[in-house]
Each structure stands twice: as C-alpha cells, then as structure tokens.
Design a protein around this motif. Structure first.
Motif, short mmCIF file in Angstrom:
data_model
loop_
_atom_site.label_atom_id
_atom_site.label_comp_id
_atom_site.label_asym_id
_atom_site.label_seq_id
_atom_site.Cartn_x
_atom_site.Cartn_y
_atom_site.Cartn_z
N SER A 1 0.81 -1.22 0.00
CA SER A 1 0.00 0.00 0.00
C SER A 1 0.85 1.27 0.00
N LEU A 2 2.17 1.13 0.10
CA LEU A 2 3.05 2.29 0.05
C LEU A 2 3.01 2.91 -1.35
N PRO A 3 3.23 4.20 -1.45
CA PRO A 3 3.29 4.84 -2.77
C PRO A 3 4.37 4.17 -3.64
N LEU A 4 4.12 4.12 -4.93
CA LEU A 4 5.04 3.45 -5.85
C LEU A 4 6.45 4.01 -5.79
N THR A 5 6.57 5.32 -5.65
CA THR A 5 7.91 5.92 -5.57
C THR A 5 8.67 5.41 -4.36
N VAL A 6 7.97 5.24 -3.25
CA VAL A 6 8.59 4.72 -2.03
C VAL A 6 8.98 3.26 -2.23
N LEU A 7 8.07 2.47 -2.78
CA LEU A 7 8.38 1.05 -3.05
C LEU A 7 9.58 0.92 -3.98
N TYR A 8 9.62 1.75 -5.00
CA TYR A 8 10.74 1.72 -5.93
C TYR A 8 12.06 1.96 -5.20
N ARG A 9 12.11 3.00 -4.36
CA ARG A 9 13.35 3.31 -3.63
C ARG A 9 13.74 2.16 -2.70
N ILE A 10 12.74 1.57 -2.03
CA ILE A 10 13.01 0.45 -1.12
C ILE A 10 13.58 -0.74 -1.91
N LEU A 11 12.94 -1.09 -3.00
CA LEU A 11 13.39 -2.24 -3.80
C LEU A 11 14.74 -1.97 -4.47
N TYR A 12 14.95 -0.75 -4.91
CA TYR A 12 16.23 -0.39 -5.52
C TYR A 12 17.36 -0.55 -4.50
N ARG A 13 17.15 -0.02 -3.30
CA ARG A 13 18.16 -0.13 -2.24
C ARG A 13 18.38 -1.59 -1.87
N PHE A 14 17.30 -2.34 -1.76
CA PHE A 14 17.39 -3.76 -1.42
C PHE A 14 18.20 -4.51 -2.48
N SER A 15 17.98 -4.22 -3.75
CA SER A 15 18.71 -4.90 -4.83
C SER A 15 20.20 -4.55 -4.82
N LYS A 16 20.52 -3.34 -4.38
CA LYS A 16 21.93 -2.91 -4.30
C LYS A 16 22.65 -3.60 -3.15
N ASN A 17 21.92 -3.97 -2.12
CA ASN A 17 22.54 -4.65 -0.97
C ASN A 17 22.70 -6.12 -1.29
#
Length: 178
Positions: free
Chosen positions: A162-178
C-alpha cells in the motif's frame, strides 16, 4: 559552646540550566548550550557563530526532517543534559534523525541499537495507517524496510504494497543494491 552555621551551597547539576531555545512549529524548546557543545559535533563546530543566538531553528526549509514530535525533541535535549531517556517505537526514527542532523554520536549509536532491535514494531507503527505514512515520509523508514525486507514481507506484505510506488521503488532499488 557556640553553634556554627554551615553555609552549604546547593550545586546545580551540570547542564541543567537552560540558556537557549530550539524553535519548531511555533514552540520554543529550552536547552543548555554547553551540553550540546559537549555532545554535538555540530554545536561544537559552530559554537562561535551560535554563542550570541538565543533561538535556533530546529530545522530549516531545506531540511528533510518533517513532523518531528515534541517527545523526540525533548528526548534529544534530555540526552544531552545527561538525563535518563526512554526511546519509544513512535519516536525512534525522529530521535535518530535529529541525532544525525546535530551530529550526536552517542545518541546515534543508542538509536541505531534501538532500531535494529525493534525494527518490526517501528515499521508496524509506520505502516499503521495512510496518514501516518504521509506524515512520516522519512527516508530512514525506507532504509529500515529495505535493510530488513525479507523479515518484513511475511508480516507486512499487504501494508508494504500500500506504500506509494515511488517509495516502493526506492526500497526495492536499495534492497537490490545490498
């Protein structure tokens, strides 16, 4: 035999006399300048420019800190006054953000420990309702979610979606970098 009266001086504990104010959302928060010089690298570095300033804006218009609770401000001030503090799930991220802004290493460490031990409760608080998410759109929440995504998905899958897409994108992007 004459009774001698002793003049006992009651000593005020160090850092307890407030001599400056933080200003935030039309409210003044008294604090002791010397205690912040001791604990805050920011105040230590800027003490000469701030020595004659009585009221200091807690945040400025370019600052990403939003919706700082009164409790969070008071916790930071109490910490620098060497008073006992209690961090709660609802205040942990804001106290941590203030500690980073004002470069208070011991408080950053204490809040880091609290966040790493209580991240599930902190994220539960953050995701508790949409208004809370919009009010506390803090980058640190995104980092906590990203760093603990695999643990959080099982408990908060629907809420995370339910988080805004921009927030989800940043979370998933950071997660993929880790």
């Amino acid at each position: 035999m004459a009774c001698e009266e002793e003049n006992e001086q009651v000593q005020t504990p160090l850092f307890q006399i407030d001599n400056k104010f933080f200003f935030y959302e039309n409210k003044l928060y008294p604090f002791n300048f010397e205690s912040f010089i001791k604990y805050s690298n920011y105040f230590s570095r800027k003490q000469n420019e701030l020595i004659n300033v009585d009221i200091i804006n807690l945040v400025d218009e370019t600052d990403p800190l939003l919706n700082i609770s009164q409790d969070s401000i008071e916790i930071m001030i109490a910490f620098c006054k060497e008073q006992e503090i209690t961090i709660k799930d609802s205040d942990a991220v804001n106290v941590h953000s203030l500690a980073i802004k004002y470069e208070i290493p011991k408080l950053v460490q204490k809040t880091n420990e609290y966040i790493s031990e209580n991240f599930m409760n902190i994220i539960d608080f953050y995701l508790s309702d949409e208004e809370n998410i919009s009010l506390n759109n803090n980058h640190l929440f995104e980092i906590i979610i990203s760093d603990n995504l695999t643990d959080l998905i099982t408990n908060f899958e629907e809420k995370l979606l339910s988080l805004p897409l921009t927030v989800l994108y940043r979370i998933l992007y950071r997660f993929s970098k880790n």
